[in-house]
Design an enzyme around this catalytic site. Structure first.
Site, PDB file in Angstrom:
ATOM      1  CB  THR A 186      -0.958  -0.029   1.225  1.00 49.09           C
ATOM      2  OG1 THR A 186       0.056   0.208   2.427  1.00 49.09           O
ATOM      3  CG2 THR A 186      -1.677  -0.994   1.406  1.00 49.09           C
ATOM      4  CD  GLU A 331      -5.123  -2.551   2.615  1.00 52.79           C
ATOM      5  OE1 GLU A 331      -5.753  -1.891   1.397  1.00 52.79           O
ATOM      6  OE2 GLU A 331      -4.295  -1.601   3.257  1.00 52.79           O
ATOM      7  CE  LYS A 444     -17.669  14.956  14.435  1.00 53.81           C
ATOM      8  NZ  LYS A 444     -17.551  14.164  15.477  1.00 53.81           N
ATOM      9  CD1 TRP A 449     -18.326  14.628  10.914  1.00 57.53           C
ATOM     10  CD2 TRP A 449     -18.886  12.589  10.092  1.00 57.53           C
ATOM     11  NE1 TRP A 449     -17.952  13.734  11.786  1.00 57.53           N
ATOM     12  CE2 TRP A 449     -17.849  12.447  11.185  1.00 57.53           C
ATOM     13  CE3 TRP A 449     -18.713  11.425   9.097  1.00 57.53           C
ATOM     14  CZ2 TRP A 449     -17.560  11.323  11.723  1.00 57.53           C
ATOM     15  CZ3 TRP A 449     -18.396  10.173   9.795  1.00 57.53           C
ATOM     16  CH2 TRP A 449     -17.640  10.210  10.834  1.00 57.53           C
TER      17      TRP A 449
HETATM   18  P1  ADP Z   1      -3.806   3.350  -1.390  1.00 54.66           P
HETATM   19  O1  ADP Z   1      -4.328   2.273  -0.043  1.00 54.66           O
HETATM   20  O2  ADP Z   1      -2.692   3.011  -1.860  1.00 54.66           O
HETATM   21  O3  ADP Z   1      -4.379   4.621  -1.171  1.00 54.66           O
HETATM   22  P2  ADP Z   1      -5.801   2.046  -2.751  1.00 54.66           P
HETATM   23  O4  ADP Z   1      -5.928   1.908  -4.155  1.00 54.66           O
HETATM   24  O5  ADP Z   1      -5.797   0.830  -1.834  1.00 54.66           O
HETATM   25  O6  ADP Z   1      -4.708   3.028  -2.683  1.00 54.66           O
HETATM   26  O7  ADP Z   1      -6.817   3.053  -2.381  1.00 54.66           O
HETATM   27  C1  ADP Z   1      -7.944   2.583  -1.799  1.00 54.66           C
HETATM   28  C2  ADP Z   1      -8.963   3.725  -1.300  1.00 54.66           C
HETATM   29  O8  ADP Z   1      -9.235   4.568  -2.479  1.00 54.66           O
HETATM   30  C3  ADP Z   1     -10.289   3.358  -0.743  1.00 54.66           C
HETATM   31  O9  ADP Z   1     -10.329   2.939   0.469  1.00 54.66           O
HETATM   32  C4  ADP Z   1     -10.987   4.849  -0.969  1.00 54.66           C
HETATM   33  O10 ADP Z   1     -10.722   5.618   0.004  1.00 54.66           O
HETATM   34  C5  ADP Z   1     -10.658   5.313  -2.519  1.00 54.66           C
HETATM   35  N1  ADP Z   1     -11.400   5.041  -3.248  1.00 54.66           N
HETATM   36  C6  ADP Z   1     -11.339   4.040  -4.349  1.00 54.66           C
HETATM   37  N2  ADP Z   1     -12.069   3.892  -5.039  1.00 54.66           N
HETATM   38  C7  ADP Z   1     -12.833   4.865  -4.771  1.00 54.66           C
HETATM   39  C8  ADP Z   1     -14.169   5.555  -5.539  1.00 54.66           C
HETATM   40  N3  ADP Z   1     -14.650   5.065  -6.311  1.00 54.66           N
HETATM   41  N4  ADP Z   1     -14.598   6.512  -4.946  1.00 54.66           N
HETATM   42  C9  ADP Z   1     -13.986   7.230  -3.898  1.00 54.66           C
HETATM   43  N5  ADP Z   1     -12.902   6.652  -3.168  1.00 54.66           N
HETATM   44  C10 ADP Z   1     -12.450   5.593  -3.716  1.00 54.66           C
END
Ligand code: ADP
Length: 546
Positions: A186, A331, A444, A449
């Site tokens: 990650t 993950e 917030k 929120w």
């Molecule tokens: P990293 O953890 O390296 O930032 P990831 O690809 O695992 O990369 O990121 C996952 C996160 O990306 C998700 O938990 C979410 O917050 C965000 N995310 C992924 N797809 C979307 C989406 N369609 N809309 C909003 N947020 C998204």
């Protein structure tokens, strides 16, 4: 009593065996670092993947040894996915956009034995090679005659020379399907990066699920362009799902600018493309002024960060391309939800449908979801109540590689472990999930929120806005107030009052940002997402208007 069906382990090698036999002539087309376009088919790919497996045996690699890649999306990378994983080793895809120190740290942590890399990344490899203590073999993904003599990397080999003498037959070993097949770190915005370790079983199940009509919905009639990198969550699993259905695969290599991507789509009659919003933003910016159209593209899956409504509109209304909004994370292999409508939604007026399309979508079979409050109690699926989003399922992480960060799961009363996504979301009665924020980005204001994604989406709907990031700023009375940081389109005028007026009627008054800050660029992370941590650092001296 046990069922009496054959018990075959789910291994990624079976995907390529299948594609070779049933879709051997389906094409794999790659734009290469060399600048040209390479084409062959699944049958040729499968042979070379077996040569890779033989070559790895020749290096004396043990079962589960890590084999790292620093590579663009391309046919050689695909051969490695199958040659490495299929022979029982673990393909470790490294994000080349990370800082060299982080790359070296990751390589040492993964204990990579081999590194295979594209020529683009030679300067990066030269920086990390003294620090990467476990790597014994350095291989450049090139022809023998392209190997530089002065690379400074002793023993550097050419990939083509390495596999050329190898036999094209290889009996893929059969082993426990829970064996690791690939790994991805990650981005680690806080603390050291942590690795998700995907198993053969999780990869095959994910590939099956991804191909379903209401998920990625790909078939043998599709020409699929994964713009999303193979170094980030296995390009959303497409290199596994495409052989499973026999789809043509088109790889963009290093050419990710709008013009190159558009031209590749047209040249290879791509019907299906996948990528993060920033990539499509670049492509639409290239197409709009020249009034270019698509002749083949039908659907595009957009995820990784929230897809702005203006982008969904542009694709659908101006180009006739259906947008599939998707959500997932490293993950989760990564797919969790995809936004496809149900039958009853088809009768709704377009604007009502659009409200649903903006959501991140509904869960795929295999992904259980729930939202909870701080006490861990499950919250209602009413489309309004938001809480921490938790997930569980067979392609969702149970723990990080080497147990980094301890046990990540949260346990319910039945003792079942749920993975906390770090996202704050709502779920509606039809099961459509909508993310309001990353929990760390939540704003917030006066105890309420404000969804930064909503505020960004409105700004992105303004024709003069290229990119918008909403962040909370400390406020003496309200705790925090939102501001919106905006990149304007060159040659278009936009003032603060104009953008603030644009918010009127589109959201509750108290959610309208207190200020607009124009910048030349918003910092992006290694996976093309807006880096709000960096943005906050840049605005450390910023004061809200009084
Ligand atoms: P990293 O953890 O390296 O930032 P990831 O690809 O695992 O990369 O990121 C996952 C996160 O990306 C998700 O938990 C979410 O917050 C965000 N995310 C992924 N797809 C979307 C989406 N369609 N809309 C909003 N947020 C998204």
């Amino acid at each position: 009593m046990l069922g009496l069906m054959q018990n075959q382990p789910l291994l990624t090698s079976s995907l390529i065996d299948f594609a070779e036999r049933h879709h051997g002539d389906a094409e794999i087309v790659s734009r290469r670092v060399e600048g040209d376009v390479h084409r062959y088919n699944y049958a040729a790919m499968a042979k070379r993947a077996r040569q890779v497996a033989n070559a790895l045996d020749g290096l004396g690699l043990a079962f589960s040894d890590r084999v790292a890649t620093l590579a663009w999306n391309g046919y050689r990378h695909m051969e490695l996915y199958f040659g490495v994983g299929g022979s029982g080793r673990v393909v470790h895809t490294i994000n080349p956009r990370l800082h060299p120190d982080q790359v070296a740290w990751i390589m040492n942590h993964a204990e990579d034995q081999v590194l295979l890399f594209d020529a683009t990344f030679l300067p990066l490899v030269q920086k990390v090679h003294a620090q990467a203590k476990t790597v014994k073999h350095w291989i450049l993904l090139c022809e023998a005659d392209k190997l530089p003599s002065d690379s400074g990397i002793p023993g550097l080999m050419s990939y083509e020379a390495w596999i050329a003498p190898q036999a094209t037959d290889y009996d893929w070993p059969q082993f426990d399907e829970n064996t690791a097949a690939s790994m991805c770190y990650t981005s680690g915005t806080t603390g050291n990066p942590k690795a998700a370790l995907y198993s053969h079983r999780s990869s095959v199940l994910h590939a099956y699920a991804a191909a379903l009509p209401d998920v990625m919905g790909i078939s043998a009639r599709d020409s699929v362009l994964p713009v999303v990198p193979m170094f980030h969550v296995n390009a959303w699993g497409l290199p596994y799902s495409c052989p499973l259905v026999g789809a043509k695969l088109v790889f963009p290599g290093p050419a990710l600018d709008g013009k190159s991507v558009y031209e590749l789509i047209e040249a290879e009659q791509v019907t299906y493309a996948a990528g993060v919003p920033t990539v499509w933003q670049m492509m639409l910016s290239h197409m709009q002024p020249a009034n270019l159209k698509f002749s083949s593209l039908k659907r595009t899956v957009i995820g990784g960060s929230a897809c702005p409504p203006a982008m969904i509109h542009a694709f659908q209304d101006d180009y006739g391309v259906e947008v599939l909004h998707a959500w997932g994370m490293t993950e989760m292999s990564p797919l969790g939800t995809l936004c496809t409508l149900k039958n009853k939604h088809l009768k709704l007026p377009k604007e009502e449908q659009m409200k649903i399309r903006l959501k991140q979508g509904r869960a795929i079979y295999g992904v259980d979801m729930k939202i909870v409050n701080d006490a861990g109690e499950e919250l209602p699926w009413d489309g309004k109540t938001y809480g921490d989003l938790l997930v569980r399922g067979p392609w969702i992480l149970a723990e990080y590689f080497k147990g980094e960060g301890g046990d990540p799961l949260r346990y319910d009363a039945k003792g079942r472990g749920w993975f906390p996504t770090g996202d704050v979301a709502t779920l509606d009665p039809d099961g459509f999930m909508q993310i309001t924020d990353r929990s760390k980005d939540v704003i917030k204001s006066g105890g309420e929120w404000i969804s930064s994604i909503d505020i960004e989406n409105i700004a992105m709907g303004h024709p003069a806005v290229v990119m918008a990031a909403c962040i909370g700023m400390p406020h003496p009375k309200w705790d925090e107030r939102p501001i919106v940081v905006v990149v304007k389109k060159p040659n278009m005028a936009l003032s603060k009052p104009e953008l603030l007026a644009f918010y009127q009627g589109k959201t509750a008054k108290w959610q309208i940002p207190d200020d607009v800050v124009f910048v030349d660029a918003i910092p992006l992370g290694a996976t093309g997402k807006m880096l709000k941590t960096k943005l906050r650092e840049q605005l450390v001296d910023y004061q809200l208007p009084v």
